[in-house]
Design a protein around this motif. Structure first.
Motif, short mmCIF file in Angstrom:
data_model
loop_
_atom_site.label_atom_id
_atom_site.label_comp_id
_atom_site.label_asym_id
_atom_site.label_seq_id
_atom_site.Cartn_x
_atom_site.Cartn_y
_atom_site.Cartn_z
N ASP A 136 -21.48 -13.19 -53.14
CA ASP A 136 -20.26 -13.37 -52.21
C ASP A 136 -19.71 -11.76 -52.46
N ARG A 137 -19.27 -11.49 -53.82
CA ARG A 137 -18.91 -9.87 -53.87
C ARG A 137 -19.22 -9.23 -53.35
N LEU A 138 -20.70 -9.02 -53.04
CA LEU A 138 -21.71 -8.31 -52.55
C LEU A 138 -22.08 -8.34 -50.82
N ARG A 139 -21.17 -9.58 -50.20
CA ARG A 139 -21.68 -10.03 -49.88
C ARG A 139 -22.15 -9.16 -48.01
N GLU A 140 -21.92 -7.72 -48.32
CA GLU A 140 -22.13 -6.97 -47.44
C GLU A 140 -23.15 -6.20 -47.42
N PHE A 141 -23.93 -6.25 -48.69
CA PHE A 141 -25.43 -6.24 -48.65
C PHE A 141 -26.22 -7.36 -48.58
#
Length: 223
Positions: free
Chosen positions: A87-92
């Motif tokens: 979720d913290r890296l959801r852009e990936f």
């Protein structure tokens, strides 16, 4: 008996080793740079964003180059992160029909994300190529994995210790682009061929097992 089995294995190996998907290009097809056909190209998170300490025993798979094998994404040896890290890296996060391609190591190693992979994470060593709706991702993958494009990527890759790709190099890949329906017809033909190739892989495994069983029988009888 064993010689007969071996002949079948040898024939099946010829099919597996020599098959390469091919697209018979027509002169009226457009030739366009890959970047012009993309909604976006994403570079996986850098090391500072995704650390070794973020990996867990069970969680969301993170796709790195070693997880792209023979045009498919495999979870063998895949690293995983907790849902909160994803979720913290959801852009990936990967979407269905995204193309995941390694940016280092073997050039042109790529695969299309299947529906169950939606929400998995693109790893540090990969790019995500997200195409526009007029492109079939599987049709584009065949071209990216072709010998010509692989040679282009090898030539353009930058770096001394380990060669890497960048978004500019990927964007400049030249691809053929007929109408979407034509793309889908060609993909269906290629997938039918690949099913036959996979059947030959299974044939090899089956007849290798028969050889082993025959040898065991001989040694068992000798005992």
């Amino acid at each position: 008996e064993i010689e007969g089995y071996q002949k079948i294995i040898d024939g099946a190996r010829q099919v597996v080793e020599n098959y390469r998907p091919r697209i018979n290009v027509r002169s009226d097809w457009s030739v366009i740079e890959l970047g012009e056909n993309c909604e976006e190209i994403l570079t996986g998170p850098f090391g500072t964003a995704l650390r070794q300490s973020d990996y867990v025993e069970d969680g969301i798979p993170v796709i790195n180059p070693q997880n792209i094998v023979d045009g498919s994404i495999t979870t063998d040896g895949v690293k995983m992160v907790a849902p909160e890290t994803r979720d913290r890296l959801r852009e990936f996060a990967i979407r269905e029909d995204d193309i995941v391609i390694g940016r280092r190591g073997e050039m042109g190693r790529c695969a299309v994300a299947t529906p169950e992979m939606a929400g998995w994470l693109c790893g540090t060593g990969c790019f995500v190529i997200r195409l526009k709706s007029h492109c079939d991702a599987r049709f584009v993958v065949v071209q990216i994995a072709s010998p010509n494009v692989k040679a282009y990527l090898e030539e353009q890759a930058v770096g001394v210790t380990m060669k890497n790709l960048n978004q500019g190099i990927l964007s400049a890949i030249q691809i053929f682009l007929p109408e979407l329906e034509t793309q889908r017809i060609i993909v269906a033909e290629i997938e039918a061929e690949q099913a036959l190739v996979n059947a030959n892989r299974q044939l090899i495994a089956r007849f290798e097992a028969k050889i082993k069983a025959a040898i065991d029988r001989v040694w068992g009888g000798a005992g």
